[in-house]
Design an enzyme around this catalytic site. Structure first.
Site, PDB file in Angstrom:
ATOM      1  N   HIS A 155     -11.675  -4.148   0.614  1.00 14.40           N
ATOM      2  CA  HIS A 155     -10.424  -3.513   0.211  1.00 14.40           C
ATOM      3  C   HIS A 155     -10.608  -1.996   0.150  1.00 14.40           C
ATOM      4  O   HIS A 155     -11.700  -1.501  -0.175  1.00 14.40           O
ATOM      5  CB  HIS A 155     -10.006  -4.053  -1.160  1.00 14.40           C
ATOM      6  CG  HIS A 155      -8.606  -3.738  -1.540  1.00 14.40           C
ATOM      7  ND1 HIS A 155      -8.241  -2.557  -2.149  1.00 14.40           N
ATOM      8  CD2 HIS A 155      -7.463  -4.454  -1.399  1.00 14.40           C
ATOM      9  CE1 HIS A 155      -6.938  -2.563  -2.373  1.00 14.40           C
ATOM     10  NE2 HIS A 155      -6.435  -3.693  -1.936  1.00 14.40           N
ATOM     11  N   PHE A 209       0.804  -1.227   0.000  1.00  7.82           N
ATOM     12  CA  PHE A 209       0.000   0.000   0.000  1.00  7.82           C
ATOM     13  C   PHE A 209       0.841   1.283   0.000  1.00  7.82           C
ATOM     14  O   PHE A 209       0.305   2.365  -0.192  1.00  7.82           O
ATOM     15  CB  PHE A 209      -0.990   0.041   1.173  1.00  7.82           C
ATOM     16  CG  PHE A 209      -2.025  -1.026   1.123  1.00  7.82           C
ATOM     17  CD1 PHE A 209      -3.083  -0.956   0.227  1.00  7.82           C
ATOM     18  CD2 PHE A 209      -1.947  -2.143   1.952  1.00  7.82           C
ATOM     19  CE1 PHE A 209      -4.049  -1.952   0.161  1.00  7.82           C
ATOM     20  CE2 PHE A 209      -2.907  -3.152   1.899  1.00  7.82           C
ATOM     21  CZ  PHE A 209      -3.957  -3.068   0.997  1.00  7.82           C
TER      22      PHE A 209
END
Length: 254
Positions: free
Chosen positions: A193, A84
């Site tokens: 998500h 991320f």
């Protein structure tokens, strides 16, 4: 017996836990696949020296939180070896923007500015993708080549050998790992998500950061200062930059 090359790229504490994973038959196929990618001149992210960066910055004895990602960002200059995250100064991708927005709302703090997430790693947050490499501009291009078997071994090793770890599973891909986690000794936080495609289906409002800290404090562990996403100077821990990739023809260190 010769030590697997991959162990030279991770923190020393992983050696007794991941030797078998590095020597698994699926890794032979993965090595061959990656060698072919580099040999044919394909751009692969992250840079070779950062493929195992998450496991280099956080040893098993340090883990407090384990965030399971999908595969690296596939845009130039984005992937830095931490799930991320992107390099400092790089524009945060939409998923990270949503993560920061949820963090700000959850903890009532300003939206973080540093997208590198090195500060999280320095505090014991393992940010590991399920697939550790990707071909430039081709999302999911390195799936089903062997990485999933390796990273599942990491999840299982942490579950077996560590105590009181918070596993954050964002999205269905990460949640496939849930069966490997002993929830009698760890805490799992699962939600959709943070991608713009799914964030409004339950990621926003899930409060993963305060929930993770509540569990850590309940177990007598120091909570994560989630707002500190950039490198923390007082934490004397080496931070390896993504600058200067190895020559493309060189065999990946696996």
């Amino acid at each position: 017996m010769t030590e697997p090359k991959g162990l030279r790229s991770v923190a020393p504490g992983w050696a007794p836990l991941l030797t078998d994973a590095f020597e698994a038959p699926t890794m032979d196929g993965l090595r061959s696949f990656l060698q072919k990618e580099y040999r044919e001149g394909r751009s692969v992210f992250p840079p070779k020296q950062d493929i195992f960066r998450a496991l280099r910055l956080v040893g098993p004895e340090e883990i407090k939180v384990f965030v399971v990602g999908q595969d690296p960002y596939h845009g130039p200059g984005q992937a830095n070896g931490l799930a991320f995250a992107v390099g400092a100064g790089v524009r945060p991708p939409p998923s990270l923007v949503n993560i920061f927005q949820e963090l700000a709302n959850d903890l009532q703090v300003p939206v973080p500015r540093d997208p590198s997430l090195v500060g999280w790693a320095q505090q014991g947050v393992l940010l590991l993708n399920s697939v550790l490499t990707v071909r430039a501009r081709e999302a999911f291009s390195h799936r089903n080549q062997g990485w999933e078997v390796f990273t599942a071994s990491v999840v299982e090793a942490v579950s077996r050998h560590c105590q009181n770890v918070v596993f954050i599973l964002w999205g269905s891909s990460a949640q496939k790992q849930r069966s490997l986690i002993d929830e009698a000794h760890h805490h799992v936080i699962a939600s959709p998500h943070p991608s713009p495609l799914s964030a409004h289906r339950g990621f926003f409002g899930s409060r993963p950061f305060s929930r993770a800290n509540a569990y850590l404090e309940q177990c007598g562990r120091k909570p994560i200062a989630w707002h500190q996403t950039g490198a923390i100077e007082e934490v004397m821990k080496p931070v390896v930059s993504a600058a200067g990739a190895f020559p493309r023809a060189e065999v990946p260190v696996l």
